[in-house]
Design an enzyme around this catalytic site. Sequence first.
Site, PDB file in Angstrom:
ATOM      1  N   GLY A  44     146.904  46.095 119.444  1.00 39.27           N
ATOM      2  CA  GLY A  44     146.776  45.602 120.817  1.00 39.27           C
ATOM      3  C   GLY A  44     148.081  44.952 121.234  1.00 39.27           C
ATOM      4  O   GLY A  44     148.873  44.544 120.380  1.00 39.27           O
ATOM      5  N   GLN A  49     153.271  39.165 126.096  1.00 42.84           N
ATOM      6  CA  GLN A  49     154.022  39.152 124.841  1.00 42.84           C
ATOM      7  C   GLN A  49     155.395  39.804 124.963  1.00 42.84           C
ATOM      8  O   GLN A  49     156.263  39.576 124.122  1.00 42.84           O
ATOM      9  CB  GLN A  49     153.224  39.864 123.739  1.00 42.84           C
ATOM     10  CG  GLN A  49     151.935  39.140 123.364  1.00 42.84           C
ATOM     11  CD  GLN A  49     151.158  39.895 122.321  1.00 42.84           C
ATOM     12  OE1 GLN A  49     150.389  40.783 122.660  1.00 42.84           O
ATOM     13  NE2 GLN A  49     151.375  39.564 121.059  1.00 42.84           N
ATOM     14  N   CYS A  89     148.768  38.042 114.851  1.00 42.98           N
ATOM     15  CA  CYS A  89     149.315  38.222 116.197  1.00 42.98           C
ATOM     16  C   CYS A  89     150.771  38.665 116.079  1.00 42.98           C
ATOM     17  O   CYS A  89     151.534  38.098 115.277  1.00 42.98           O
ATOM     18  CB  CYS A  89     149.236  36.903 116.967  1.00 42.98           C
ATOM     19  SG  CYS A  89     149.852  37.023 118.643  1.00 42.98           S
ATOM     20  N   LEU A  90     151.157  39.653 116.857  1.00 43.62           N
ATOM     21  CA  LEU A  90     152.540  40.157 116.780  1.00 43.62           C
ATOM     22  C   LEU A  90     153.529  39.083 117.224  1.00 43.62           C
ATOM     23  O   LEU A  90     154.714  39.168 116.926  1.00 43.62           O
ATOM     24  CB  LEU A  90     152.671  41.420 117.633  1.00 43.62           C
ATOM     25  CG  LEU A  90     151.797  42.590 117.154  1.00 43.62           C
ATOM     26  CD1 LEU A  90     151.891  43.755 118.096  1.00 43.62           C
ATOM     27  CD2 LEU A  90     152.150  42.986 115.734  1.00 43.62           C
ATOM     28  N   HIS A 131     141.272  38.736 122.315  1.00 42.58           N
ATOM     29  CA  HIS A 131     142.594  38.249 121.865  1.00 42.58           C
ATOM     30  C   HIS A 131     143.657  38.545 122.922  1.00 42.58           C
ATOM     31  O   HIS A 131     144.499  37.696 123.234  1.00 42.58           O
ATOM     32  CB  HIS A 131     142.953  38.945 120.533  1.00 42.58           C
ATOM     33  CG  HIS A 131     144.283  38.566 119.974  1.00 42.58           C
ATOM     34  ND1 HIS A 131     144.439  37.754 118.881  1.00 42.58           N
ATOM     35  CD2 HIS A 131     145.534  38.901 120.366  1.00 42.58           C
ATOM     36  CE1 HIS A 131     145.740  37.597 118.625  1.00 42.58           C
ATOM     37  NE2 HIS A 131     146.417  38.287 119.521  1.00 42.58           N
ATOM     38  N   GLU A 132     143.590  39.758 123.525  1.00 44.17           N
ATOM     39  CA  GLU A 132     144.620  40.152 124.508  1.00 44.17           C
ATOM     40  C   GLU A 132     144.434  39.426 125.835  1.00 44.17           C
ATOM     41  O   GLU A 132     145.422  39.001 126.457  1.00 44.17           O
ATOM     42  CB  GLU A 132     144.592  41.664 124.743  1.00 44.17           C
ATOM     43  CG  GLU A 132     144.781  42.518 123.493  1.00 44.17           C
ATOM     44  CD  GLU A 132     145.974  42.128 122.649  1.00 44.17           C
ATOM     45  OE1 GLU A 132     145.955  42.385 121.433  1.00 44.17           O
ATOM     46  OE2 GLU A 132     146.938  41.533 123.189  1.00 44.17           O
ATOM     47  N   HIS A 135     145.971  36.145 125.717  1.00 41.18           N
ATOM     48  CA  HIS A 135     147.430  36.187 125.954  1.00 41.18           C
ATOM     49  C   HIS A 135     147.736  36.141 127.447  1.00 41.18           C
ATOM     50  O   HIS A 135     148.645  35.435 127.875  1.00 41.18           O
ATOM     51  CB  HIS A 135     148.048  37.467 125.369  1.00 41.18           C
ATOM     52  CG  HIS A 135     148.406  37.394 123.922  1.00 41.18           C
ATOM     53  ND1 HIS A 135     149.239  36.446 123.402  1.00 41.18           N
ATOM     54  CD2 HIS A 135     148.044  38.172 122.877  1.00 41.18           C
ATOM     55  CE1 HIS A 135     149.365  36.640 122.088  1.00 41.18           C
ATOM     56  NE2 HIS A 135     148.652  37.685 121.746  1.00 41.18           N
TER      57      HIS A 135
HETATM   58  O1  LIG Z   1     149.427  40.213 118.929  1.00 41.07           O
HETATM   59  C1  LIG Z   1     148.606  41.006 119.386  1.00 41.07           C
HETATM   60  O2  LIG Z   1     148.036  40.842 120.463  1.00 41.07           O
HETATM   61  C2  LIG Z   1     148.241  42.217 118.527  1.00 41.07           C
HETATM   62  C3  LIG Z   1     147.134  41.745 117.618  1.00 41.07           C
HETATM   63  C4  LIG Z   1     145.823  42.206 118.173  1.00 41.07           C
HETATM   64  C5  LIG Z   1     144.689  41.751 117.314  1.00 41.07           C
HETATM   65  C6  LIG Z   1     144.667  40.515 116.672  1.00 41.07           C
HETATM   66  C7  LIG Z   1     143.568  40.151 115.905  1.00 41.07           C
HETATM   67  C8  LIG Z   1     142.494  41.002 115.781  1.00 41.07           C
HETATM   68  C9  LIG Z   1     142.520  42.209 116.432  1.00 41.07           C
HETATM   69  C10 LIG Z   1     143.614  42.586 117.185  1.00 41.07           C
HETATM   70  C11 LIG Z   1     147.354  42.213 116.177  1.00 41.07           C
HETATM   71  O3  LIG Z   1     148.425  41.558 115.605  1.00 41.07           O
HETATM   72  S1  LIG Z   1     147.694  43.873 115.938  1.00 41.07           S
HETATM   73  C12 LIG Z   1     147.893  43.799 114.159  1.00 41.07           C
HETATM   74  C13 LIG Z   1     146.571  44.015 113.519  1.00 41.07           C
HETATM   75  C14 LIG Z   1     146.353  45.267 112.986  1.00 41.07           C
HETATM   76  C15 LIG Z   1     145.112  45.561 112.441  1.00 41.07           C
HETATM   77  C16 LIG Z   1     144.078  44.602 112.441  1.00 41.07           C
HETATM   78  C17 LIG Z   1     144.307  43.340 112.984  1.00 41.07           C
HETATM   79  C18 LIG Z   1     145.564  43.030 113.516  1.00 41.07           C
HETATM   80 ZN   LIG Z   2     148.442  38.371 119.822  1.00 40.66          ZN
END
Ligand SMILES: O=C(O)C[C@@H](Cc1ccccc1)[C@H](O)SCc1ccccc1
Ligand SMILES: [Zn+2]
Length: 165
Positions: A44, A49, A89-90, A131-132, A135
């Site tokens: 996501g 971001q 979170c990225l 989560h998004e 943000h």
């Molecule tokens: O930073 C972001 O928004 C991307 C997030 C999205 C996300 C966070 C927690 C749970 C679900 C989605 C992630 O960092 S994307 C990396 C990732 C990959 C597989 C599973 C969970 C997180």
């Molecule tokens: Zn995030």
Amino acid sequence: LLPILRFPDPRLKKLARPVVEIDDGIRKLAADMAETMYEAPGIGLAATQVDVHLRVVVIDISEEKNQLLVFVNPSLSRCEGEQIGEEGCLSVPGIYDKVERAERVTIHYLDLDGKQRTMDADGLLAVCIQHEIDHLNGIVFVDHLSQLKQGRIKSKLAKQARVTA
Ligand SMILES: O=C(O)C[C@@H](Cc1ccccc1)[C@H](O)SCc1ccccc1
Ligand SMILES: [Zn+2]
């Protein structure tokens, strides 16, 4: 590729504005965000971001990375149940912690053709959507954690920044 803002960058706390008209600029933004998300890799990414303060989110939780969802001006209704999941979170690399989210949500949004749509989601898709949207509202998952944990995370990231700098 778009540069991803890193916590605790104050721009991650800005409130994103609604998109007024879905034009080629918005479609290009979504494409650039998707490319950035896949490369990270992530499932996501919110426009906040990448320092674009518009209400645009891209998500792809498929294994084959071929089911891209784009949500413009997303809002939630019918948040039901609870689920606790490990989140990353990225914008907060290397930090993972448990966050409580609704189990099921209904998301209302505009697609890239400007068409109003509604989708029911549960499980990981529901978590990612929440989560998004956080943000877009200037909230990073770390903000849901205790002050003690936030302090530890800030010092850990500051140390990482010194080492990599
Ligand atoms: O930073 C972001 O928004 C991307 C997030 C999205 C996300 C966070 C927690 C749970 C679900 C989605 C992630 O960092 S994307 C990396 C990732 C990959 C597989 C599973 C969970 C997180
Ligand atoms: Zn995030």
